[in-house]
Motif scaffolding. Sequence first.
Motif, PDB file in Angstrom:
ATOM      1  N   ALA A  37      23.210  32.521   2.082  1.00 34.49           N
ATOM      2  CA  ALA A  37      24.039  31.580   1.329  1.00 34.49           C
ATOM      3  C   ALA A  37      23.499  30.186   1.590  1.00 34.49           C
ATOM      4  O   ALA A  37      23.832  29.563   2.583  1.00 34.49           O
ATOM      5  CB  ALA A  37      25.505  31.680   1.753  1.00 34.49           C
ATOM      6  N   ARG A  38      22.644  29.729   0.729  1.00 36.47           N
ATOM      7  CA  ARG A  38      22.012  28.424   0.908  1.00 36.47           C
ATOM      8  C   ARG A  38      22.462  27.515  -0.226  1.00 36.47           C
ATOM      9  O   ARG A  38      21.895  27.510  -1.317  1.00 36.47           O
ATOM     10  CB  ARG A  38      20.482  28.570   0.943  1.00 36.47           C
ATOM     11  CG  ARG A  38      19.754  27.243   1.099  1.00 36.47           C
ATOM     12  CD  ARG A  38      18.265  27.451   1.346  1.00 36.47           C
ATOM     13  NE  ARG A  38      17.964  27.547   2.759  1.00 36.47           N
ATOM     14  CZ  ARG A  38      17.150  28.442   3.305  1.00 36.47           C
ATOM     15  NH1 ARG A  38      16.594  29.364   2.561  1.00 36.47           N
ATOM     16  NH2 ARG A  38      16.917  28.440   4.599  1.00 36.47           N
ATOM     17  N   GLY A  39      23.530  26.730   0.029  1.00 34.46           N
ATOM     18  CA  GLY A  39      23.990  25.762  -0.948  1.00 34.46           C
ATOM     19  C   GLY A  39      23.257  24.451  -0.789  1.00 34.46           C
ATOM     20  O   GLY A  39      22.248  24.363  -0.084  1.00 34.46           O
ATOM     21  N   ILE A  51      28.187  26.314  -1.473  1.00 39.61           N
ATOM     22  CA  ILE A  51      28.706  27.654  -1.748  1.00 39.61           C
ATOM     23  C   ILE A  51      30.071  27.767  -1.082  1.00 39.61           C
ATOM     24  O   ILE A  51      30.227  27.451   0.096  1.00 39.61           O
ATOM     25  CB  ILE A  51      27.738  28.721  -1.221  1.00 39.61           C
ATOM     26  CG1 ILE A  51      26.424  28.675  -2.011  1.00 39.61           C
ATOM     27  CG2 ILE A  51      28.357  30.108  -1.291  1.00 39.61           C
ATOM     28  CD1 ILE A  51      25.326  29.537  -1.441  1.00 39.61           C
ATOM     29  N   PHE A  86      33.253  30.250  -0.156  1.00 40.16           N
ATOM     30  CA  PHE A  86      33.892  31.556  -0.001  1.00 40.16           C
ATOM     31  C   PHE A  86      35.393  31.293   0.054  1.00 40.16           C
ATOM     32  O   PHE A  86      35.869  30.626   0.987  1.00 40.16           O
ATOM     33  CB  PHE A  86      33.438  32.238   1.288  1.00 40.16           C
ATOM     34  CG  PHE A  86      31.981  32.616   1.321  1.00 40.16           C
ATOM     35  CD1 PHE A  86      31.578  33.908   1.015  1.00 40.16           C
ATOM     36  CD2 PHE A  86      31.011  31.699   1.680  1.00 40.16           C
ATOM     37  CE1 PHE A  86      30.234  34.273   1.064  1.00 40.16           C
ATOM     38  CE2 PHE A  86      29.666  32.046   1.732  1.00 40.16           C
ATOM     39  CZ  PHE A  86      29.280  33.343   1.421  1.00 40.16           C
ATOM     40  N   VAL A  91      34.159  35.763   6.531  1.00 39.58           N
ATOM     41  CA  VAL A  91      32.727  36.066   6.521  1.00 39.58           C
ATOM     42  C   VAL A  91      32.317  36.499   7.925  1.00 39.58           C
ATOM     43  O   VAL A  91      32.636  35.811   8.903  1.00 39.58           O
ATOM     44  CB  VAL A  91      31.910  34.836   6.084  1.00 39.58           C
ATOM     45  CG1 VAL A  91      30.405  35.125   6.191  1.00 39.58           C
ATOM     46  CG2 VAL A  91      32.277  34.423   4.665  1.00 39.58           C
ATOM     47  N   LEU A 138      23.460  30.361   6.538  1.00 39.23           N
ATOM     48  CA  LEU A 138      24.660  29.730   5.984  1.00 39.23           C
ATOM     49  C   LEU A 138      24.410  28.233   6.016  1.00 39.23           C
ATOM     50  O   LEU A 138      24.407  27.618   7.087  1.00 39.23           O
ATOM     51  CB  LEU A 138      25.908  30.064   6.804  1.00 39.23           C
ATOM     52  CG  LEU A 138      26.469  31.477   6.725  1.00 39.23           C
ATOM     53  CD1 LEU A 138      27.646  31.611   7.682  1.00 39.23           C
ATOM     54  CD2 LEU A 138      26.907  31.814   5.312  1.00 39.23           C
ATOM     55  N   GLU A 139      24.174  27.635   4.868  1.00 34.90           N
ATOM     56  CA  GLU A 139      23.833  26.217   4.805  1.00 34.90           C
ATOM     57  C   GLU A 139      24.561  25.581   3.632  1.00 34.90           C
ATOM     58  O   GLU A 139      24.505  26.080   2.505  1.00 34.90           O
ATOM     59  CB  GLU A 139      22.316  26.053   4.657  1.00 34.90           C
ATOM     60  CG  GLU A 139      21.856  24.612   4.780  1.00 34.90           C
ATOM     61  CD  GLU A 139      20.343  24.512   4.826  1.00 34.90           C
ATOM     62  OE1 GLU A 139      19.840  23.562   5.459  1.00 34.90           O
ATOM     63  OE2 GLU A 139      19.656  25.366   4.226  1.00 34.90           O
ATOM     64  N   VAL A 173      27.946  25.393   3.193  1.00 34.93           N
ATOM     65  CA  VAL A 173      28.882  26.469   2.879  1.00 34.93           C
ATOM     66  C   VAL A 173      30.280  26.061   3.328  1.00 34.93           C
ATOM     67  O   VAL A 173      30.440  25.427   4.382  1.00 34.93           O
ATOM     68  CB  VAL A 173      28.464  27.777   3.583  1.00 34.93           C
ATOM     69  CG1 VAL A 173      29.599  28.792   3.606  1.00 34.93           C
ATOM     70  CG2 VAL A 173      27.245  28.384   2.903  1.00 34.93           C
ATOM     71  N   VAL A 230      34.086  28.005   3.965  1.00 38.59           N
ATOM     72  CA  VAL A 230      34.890  29.223   4.009  1.00 38.59           C
ATOM     73  C   VAL A 230      36.340  28.787   4.130  1.00 38.59           C
ATOM     74  O   VAL A 230      36.683  28.052   5.065  1.00 38.59           O
ATOM     75  CB  VAL A 230      34.493  30.116   5.201  1.00 38.59           C
ATOM     76  CG1 VAL A 230      35.329  31.388   5.207  1.00 38.59           C
ATOM     77  CG2 VAL A 230      33.008  30.449   5.170  1.00 38.59           C
TER      78      VAL A 230
END
Length: 223
Positions: free
Chosen positions: A1-3, A9, A11, A28, A66-67, A69, A71
Amino acid sequence: ARGTEFDPIVFTSDKPERSRVAGDWGGVALLGRAPVNVAGAVLEGVDEADRVAFGGSDATGSCGVLEYVRVEFAGFAIKQDEELNGLTLAGCGSGTLVSHVQVHYGLDDGIEVFGGAVNLRNIVVTRAQDDSIDWDLGWVGAAQFVVAQQDPEGDNGFEGSNNGDDADAVPRSSPRFYNVTLVGSGSTGSQRAMTLKEGTAGTMQNLVMIGHPLEGIDIKDAA
């Protein structure tokens, strides 16, 4: 998940906006093969038939990326003392990239790290209803540039453990924290900035702690 900075990104809950609440969904979880200090470690908070193992000997392995991101509205308890968190990092090695991540309004911990050597950078945890960051089972990674703001229903900014059954288990939890701000809920609630227990070690430098109604630091257990 690389925003990206301008297109993160997210979740989130599948409920309509403005009706989402903490605990709408599980969260996650990333599982890897880095060392932990208990044999047969499995992910808690899911049905026993669905549980999967984590941990091994690959300290430099990767659980992925995870960048940029967020949640949000996660966290779910399947039974007493077995919960899913906003973000769970279990046995993740130092090759894992966790950077520019926010965990918002979770029913349980914002981030829980079970062992491994994962490093965290540019982390924000807001409104966790348990601990903002929780660790145990031999986490030996580092975290830099961390901000945690507790919900009035929350518990600790940090809750650190080594192993509840064997406080001297190896590898011993010994995370390194640099440049941290822990903000309590002010006059309401019963948070501590941090509780350190069950044999955890660690290094903490350049921390600011403010507004925790109960106390700043609680160190428990002889180990």
